[in-house]
Design an enzyme around this catalytic site. Structure first.
Site, short mmCIF file in Angstrom:
data_model
loop_
_atom_site.label_atom_id
_atom_site.label_comp_id
_atom_site.label_asym_id
_atom_site.label_seq_id
_atom_site.Cartn_x
_atom_site.Cartn_y
_atom_site.Cartn_z
CE LYS A 126 -21.85 64.65 12.80
NZ LYS A 126 -21.71 66.20 13.03
CG HIS A 129 -23.75 69.08 4.53
ND1 HIS A 129 -23.46 70.11 4.02
CD2 HIS A 129 -23.37 68.72 5.66
CE1 HIS A 129 -22.91 70.63 5.01
NE2 HIS A 129 -22.86 69.85 6.07
CG HIS A 132 -19.70 69.24 3.35
ND1 HIS A 132 -20.43 68.53 4.11
CD2 HIS A 132 -18.85 69.80 4.36
CE1 HIS A 132 -20.06 68.56 5.53
NE2 HIS A 132 -19.26 69.51 5.54
N1 LIG Z 1 -11.39 75.14 9.65
C1 LIG Z 1 -12.55 74.87 9.55
N2 LIG Z 1 -13.22 74.80 10.63
N3 LIG Z 1 -13.07 74.57 8.37
C2 LIG Z 1 -14.40 74.17 8.32
C3 LIG Z 1 -14.99 72.74 8.59
C4 LIG Z 1 -16.09 72.46 8.30
C5 LIG Z 1 -16.67 71.19 9.22
N4 LIG Z 1 -15.84 70.05 8.95
C6 LIG Z 1 -18.23 70.88 8.84
O1 LIG Z 1 -18.44 70.07 8.05
O2 LIG Z 1 -18.97 71.45 9.63
#
Ligand SMILES: NC(=[NH2+])NCCC[C@H](N)C(=O)O
Length: 571
Positions: A126, A129, A132
């Site tokens: 993905k 974005h 991030h």
């Molecule tokens: N421990 C967690 N849930 N961390 C955040 C992860 C964020 C997730 N990968 C996203 O992009 O939405």
């Protein structure tokens, strides 16, 4: 650094616990032109009842005269809290801040406190974005601040690679017959394209959608060895590519985790715990939900596969066992506030030793950060765009034309990244933010370019006088007081570095440090104008001014590094 002076105060006042970081250099508007250097301690509300007792005990102390000249206590009046002013021995003050050469710091250590910071955490296949990006930039500064202040830190990146989209990804790789070579060279983009294609195909053809689900089940069950190995390979490639991009941002991780690593067996353990605690309920459709306050949050789908929350619970409990943290920060956008509330409520109900240790460091959205073609899918695109914009700007500027540095490509990259980083960091994190290239790139505005530019000016000045052995010159307070007030302004700014670093960490707000650095740059630029070095005939004056600029460069350099910037010597 004023660390020795702070220490001298704290050692004399052990009954006040550690006020090391609560000692502050007053703001500029509080200092009169004739002020002697001061550190002040404002009594916090928590000790207000003991005000008289405290002030009395401070008054009766004998402080080390090498550092402290006089102590004045000011009782509370109306709304202003009581404070204690430590008037410092001015030469000691100047020496500690300006002395060139090895500086020994004696600040407190928090090595027994282990802070784990999870940040960045993109999803493979993905787009990476802007959320991030903001997480990456903020998380990195927070980790740097903790580390600088003597905490033990662990930087974690929790990559999303699980869920049904993963089956689509596997399908896409098959449909497109992606080669290993392609995957190796551009894993992130290749996986993304495979995902997009499979997604389209599966919407048109239910048989393919079914195939994707089967692939995901096989992966989750770990029954197909060849496929399992292949995905492990892809994860490696992805980390390699990410590491290279993170490197441009000055970001490193101590460890990468994958959502998929929290496998069935760990989740089963979590489910058992939840069930025993009476927190899990089966729904009639086969889903399992945890009860959090009034909410029923699903952790297991009706087909038995695990959900985001289930994996986060397993991950958190495992981290607690393995890392034994005293604090765990999740740097993730506002949009996931409900998720983290549910996570924290669930795990603290299971284990109350986790109370007060967990925090969701939230942030708002950034709008408008895209390439001029209107799209920014991957982080690399944003950084490449920053480099391009910088290159164009430089090629239109007359001064840089003759002044081309050796490694122009690198300079453009560092400047572009600095512009993006600082533009993001100077905002309070909860606020939504409108990004604009124009604003981010101004030399005279509050930008990353300003920080780099000031650092370069200081470097080139000091470089012209490198024959002078600064380490052998003794800083002099008297000299500073005979200079225009710009000299003392810089000195006091330098003395404020530690308190703003501390506050930045306390508030988990990088903008506190960023704004301080803008102030330092402004004070330095005024001093550069008013305190010329080259034209100065008096050698003593010349070298004292150099000492001041040397210290300004050292502090700016340190501050920029904390923000994740690579300070340039030439631009
Ligand atoms: N421990 C967690 N849930 N961390 C955040 C992860 C964020 C997730 N990968 C996203 O992009 O939405």
């Amino acid at each position: 650094m004023t660390s020795r002076i702070r220490r001298a105060i704290c050692e004399q006042l052990p009954q006040l616990e550690n006020i090391y970081h609560a000692l502050e250099v007053p703001a500029k508007k509080q200092l009169s032109a004739a002020s002697r250097p001061l550190l002040q301690w404002t009594l916090p509300a928590t000790v207000a009842q003991h005000e008289n007792e405290l002030l009395e005990s401070v008054k009766s102390q004998q402080f080390d005269a090498t550092y402290i000249e006089q102590v004045r206590v000011v009782p509370s009046a109306g709304r202003t809290a009581a404070k204690v002013e430590f008037q410092l021995q001015p030469d000691a003050f100047a020496t500690h801040l300006l002395q060139a050469g090895e500086a020994t710091t004696v600040s407190p250590s928090y090595a027994d406190k282990h802070v784990v910071i999870e940040f960045s955490s993109p999803n493979i296949a993905k787009p990476f974005h802007v959320g991030h990006l903001r997480s990456t930039i903020i998380g990195n500064v927070l980790a740097n601040l903790y580390q600088h202040l003597g905490y033990r830190t662990t930087r974690l990146n929790y990559l999303g690679d699980w869920g049904t989209q993963f089956g689509l990804l596997a399908l896409g790789v098959q449909l497109k017959q992606v080669s290993d070579a392609e995957m190796r060279t551009a894993p992130i983009e290749t996986l993304y394209n495979a995902y997009v294609e499979a997604n389209k195909a599966a919407t048109e053809n239910p048989a393919l959608a079914q195939r994707a689900r089967e692939l995901f089940s096989a992966l989750e069950a770990g029954t197909d060895d060849a496929m399992t190995t292949q995905w492990q390979q892809y994860r490696h490639y992805t980390i390699d590519e990410l590491t290279a991009v993170y490197e441009r941002l000055g970001v490193q991780f101590d460890s990468y985790e994958w959502e998929s690593q929290y496998s069935q067996s760990e989740i089963t353990e979590v489910l058992t715990k939840l069930r025993t605690a009476g927190m899990l309920q089966g729904e009639h459709d086969g889903r399992e939900v945890v009860i959090v306050g009034q909410r029923r949050v699903p952790v297991i789908k009706s087909d038995g596969s695990t959900l985001y929350l289930a994996r986060d619970i397993a991950a958190l409990l495992k981290r607690q066992r393995q890392l034994q943290f005293s604090r765990m920060l999740y740097v993730v956008d506002n949009g996931q506030a409900d998720h983290f509330n549910a996570l924290f409520q669930t795990v603290t109900a299971l284990d109350n030793s986790l109370n007060n240790k967990l925090q969701h460091v939230k942030f708002g959205r950034i709008h408008g950060m895209s390439t001029r073609q209107g799209k920014a899918i991957f982080l690399r695109d944003v950084l490449d765009e920053a480099r391009e914009v910088m290159r164009e700007k430089r090629s239109n500027s007359a001064t840089t034309k003759e002044n081309r540095s050796m490694n122009d490509e690198l300079v453009c990259d560092v400047l572009g990244v600095s512009a993006v980083l600082v533009n993001v960091l100077k905002q309070r994190r909860q606020r939504d933010h409108e990004f604009s290239w124009d604003q981010a790139l101004q030399v005279n505005g509050d930008t990353g370019i300003k920080l780099q530019y000031t650092h370069c000016r200081l470097h080139s000045l000091l470089d012209n006088f490198k024959h002078i052995q600064l380490a052998e010159i003794k800083p002099s307070w008297q000299h500073l007081t005979q200079e225009p007030s710009d000299a003392l302004d810089v000195l006091y700014e330098l003395a404020r570095f530690e308190q703003f670093v501390w506050q930045s960490k306390e508030q988990l707000e990088a903008c506190v440090l960023v704004n301080y650095l803008f102030g330092l740059c402004n004070a330095t630029s005024r001093a550069l104008k008013r305190l010329p070095v080259k034209q100065e005939r008096c050698l003593e004056k010349q070298s004292q001014r150099l000492l001041l600029f040397h210290a300004a460069k050292r502090t700016l350099h340190r501050g920029m590094q904390l923000l994740g910037l690579k300070p340039l010597n030439q631009m």
